[in-house]
Design a protein around this motif. Sequence first.
Motif, short mmCIF file in Angstrom:
data_model
loop_
_atom_site.label_atom_id
_atom_site.label_comp_id
_atom_site.label_asym_id
_atom_site.label_seq_id
_atom_site.Cartn_x
_atom_site.Cartn_y
_atom_site.Cartn_z
N PRO A 104 -24.47 -52.26 103.59
CA PRO A 104 -24.26 -51.12 102.70
C PRO A 104 -22.79 -50.86 102.44
O PRO A 104 -21.95 -50.97 103.33
CB PRO A 104 -24.90 -49.96 103.48
CG PRO A 104 -24.81 -50.38 104.91
CD PRO A 104 -25.02 -51.86 104.90
N MET A 105 -22.48 -50.51 101.20
CA MET A 105 -21.13 -50.12 100.82
C MET A 105 -21.15 -48.62 100.62
O MET A 105 -21.82 -48.11 99.72
CB MET A 105 -20.72 -50.86 99.55
CG MET A 105 -20.72 -52.37 99.75
SD MET A 105 -20.62 -53.31 98.23
CE MET A 105 -21.23 -54.90 98.84
N ILE A 106 -20.46 -47.92 101.49
CA ILE A 106 -20.54 -46.46 101.56
C ILE A 106 -19.21 -45.86 101.13
O ILE A 106 -18.15 -46.21 101.66
CB ILE A 106 -20.95 -46.02 102.97
CG1 ILE A 106 -22.37 -46.55 103.27
CG2 ILE A 106 -20.87 -44.51 103.12
CD1 ILE A 106 -22.90 -46.22 104.63
N ASN A 107 -19.28 -44.96 100.17
CA ASN A 107 -18.08 -44.37 99.57
C ASN A 107 -17.83 -42.96 100.11
O ASN A 107 -18.77 -42.18 100.29
CB ASN A 107 -18.22 -44.29 98.05
CG ASN A 107 -18.27 -45.66 97.39
OD1 ASN A 107 -18.01 -46.68 98.03
ND2 ASN A 107 -18.60 -45.68 96.11
N MET A 108 -16.56 -42.64 100.28
CA MET A 108 -16.19 -41.29 100.70
C MET A 108 -16.49 -40.29 99.59
O MET A 108 -16.84 -39.14 99.86
CB MET A 108 -14.71 -41.24 101.07
CG MET A 108 -14.26 -39.92 101.65
SD MET A 108 -12.50 -39.89 102.09
CE MET A 108 -12.45 -41.03 103.47
N GLY A 109 -16.35 -40.74 98.35
CA GLY A 109 -16.60 -39.87 97.21
C GLY A 109 -17.91 -40.22 96.51
O GLY A 109 -18.94 -40.38 97.15
N LYS A 110 -17.83 -40.38 95.19
CA LYS A 110 -19.03 -40.67 94.40
C LYS A 110 -19.40 -42.15 94.47
O LYS A 110 -18.58 -42.99 94.85
CB LYS A 110 -18.81 -40.24 92.95
CG LYS A 110 -18.61 -38.73 92.80
CD LYS A 110 -18.41 -38.35 91.34
CE LYS A 110 -18.23 -36.85 91.18
NZ LYS A 110 -18.01 -36.46 89.75
N GLU A 111 -20.61 -42.47 94.08
CA GLU A 111 -21.12 -43.84 94.15
C GLU A 111 -20.60 -44.74 93.04
O GLU A 111 -20.71 -45.97 93.12
CB GLU A 111 -22.64 -43.82 94.06
CG GLU A 111 -23.14 -43.35 92.70
CD GLU A 111 -24.62 -43.07 92.68
OE1 GLU A 111 -25.25 -43.39 91.65
OE2 GLU A 111 -25.15 -42.55 93.67
N ASP A 112 -19.99 -44.17 92.00
CA ASP A 112 -19.61 -44.94 90.82
C ASP A 112 -18.52 -45.96 91.12
O ASP A 112 -17.55 -45.66 91.83
CB ASP A 112 -19.12 -43.99 89.72
CG ASP A 112 -20.16 -42.92 89.41
OD1 ASP A 112 -21.14 -43.24 88.74
OD2 ASP A 112 -19.97 -41.78 89.88
N ILE A 113 -18.66 -47.15 90.54
CA ILE A 113 -17.73 -48.25 90.77
C ILE A 113 -17.39 -48.92 89.44
O ILE A 113 -18.05 -48.69 88.43
CB ILE A 113 -18.34 -49.29 91.73
CG1 ILE A 113 -19.65 -49.85 91.14
CG2 ILE A 113 -18.57 -48.69 93.12
CD1 ILE A 113 -20.25 -51.00 91.93
N TYR A 114 -16.36 -49.76 89.47
CA TYR A 114 -16.05 -50.59 88.30
C TYR A 114 -15.41 -51.89 88.77
O TYR A 114 -14.86 -51.97 89.87
CB TYR A 114 -15.13 -49.87 87.32
CG TYR A 114 -13.71 -49.66 87.81
CD1 TYR A 114 -12.70 -50.57 87.48
CD2 TYR A 114 -13.37 -48.56 88.59
CE1 TYR A 114 -11.40 -50.39 87.93
CE2 TYR A 114 -12.07 -48.36 89.03
CZ TYR A 114 -11.09 -49.28 88.69
OH TYR A 114 -9.81 -49.10 89.14
N ILE A 115 -15.52 -52.93 87.94
CA ILE A 115 -14.94 -54.23 88.25
C ILE A 115 -13.62 -54.39 87.49
O ILE A 115 -13.53 -54.07 86.31
CB ILE A 115 -15.91 -55.37 87.86
CG1 ILE A 115 -17.21 -55.25 88.64
CG2 ILE A 115 -15.27 -56.74 88.11
CD1 ILE A 115 -18.28 -56.25 88.23
N ASP A 116 -12.62 -54.87 88.19
CA ASP A 116 -11.29 -55.07 87.59
C ASP A 116 -11.38 -56.11 86.47
O ASP A 116 -11.75 -57.26 86.70
CB ASP A 116 -10.34 -55.56 88.69
CG ASP A 116 -8.88 -55.58 88.24
OD1 ASP A 116 -8.63 -55.75 87.03
OD2 ASP A 116 -8.00 -55.46 89.11
#
Length: 315
Positions: free
Chosen positions: A269-281
């Motif tokens: 699991p990839m767990i974020n301190m903030g929101k779940e939203d991500i993006y690819i460079d």
Amino acid sequence: MSFQGRMRNTTRTQSGPLRNFSPVNVKKLGRNDPCWCGSGKKYKQCHNQFDQRLESLELQGHIVPGRNLIKTPAQIQAIRESAKINIAVLDYVAEHIQAGVTTEEIDRWVYEQTVKYHGIPAPLHYEGFPKSVCTSINQVVCHGIPSPDVVLKEGDIVNVDASTILNGYFSDSSRMFCIGQVSEEKRRLVEVTKQSIDVGLEQVKPWGFLGDMGHAIHDFARANGYSVVRDIGGHGVGLEFHEDPWVSYVSHRGEEMVMAPGMMFTIEPMINMGKEDIYIDDSDGWTVYTEDGLPSAQWEVQVLVTESGYEIISY
């Protein structure tokens, strides 16, 4: 793009290609025929009841693993040998990582240690990935590319994701490292993420569902004030780098694939301190960041489902 085995495939339904190899659709064996698993036993003495159970579950509407996803004892032993190298590589990283080290140096360590034990770094040139390991720092969720220009500094958290091929068999795991004195907020994120692996492992039981594991991890992370990345998950592994099933950590109990003995997959699991939203460079097509710039953490283990529970293959 990214490691396709870890990205959610939005074009594939759960009842799609996974069923092409299911018990309902494969050639029936006679009770006295040699078992398909290569054990040398008669089918009736080996996987006959196993297949009947899977067929019954599929007819009830559940997603079941095909024979191509069930590892044989010989395959499992070969994968264990690959995992010995993967574990040793991450142990070496753990002994040497510190502030002032570049991620390029980590990549060199991983390459040299892997080939020292006659293995091959699985990420190297995989779908164009240029390095032997992924190094993901702070707000990088995963797939960070090592660079001589990226220097670890006091207070960083970094995920080192190593994968090994030995004689055609694959192992895969990752660890988080805290560089020097990190903030209490970052340290807690790393610790809770590691604890989430144990929470998930408690749900890895033969004939249970992957959704049981994913749901438990998601609830645990949310209860601790974090979010879980939805669009990148775990995967089957062993005979290939990325196999079915795709493993979600925002799933529901009683859903996803049945965990049959002999299945092998990653819990990561990839767990974020903030929101779940991500993006690819866009500049490299690999590095995944949190949208809000807050830190993310990930631990990864490779797990075999057994008749009595599970075995951790690589960590």
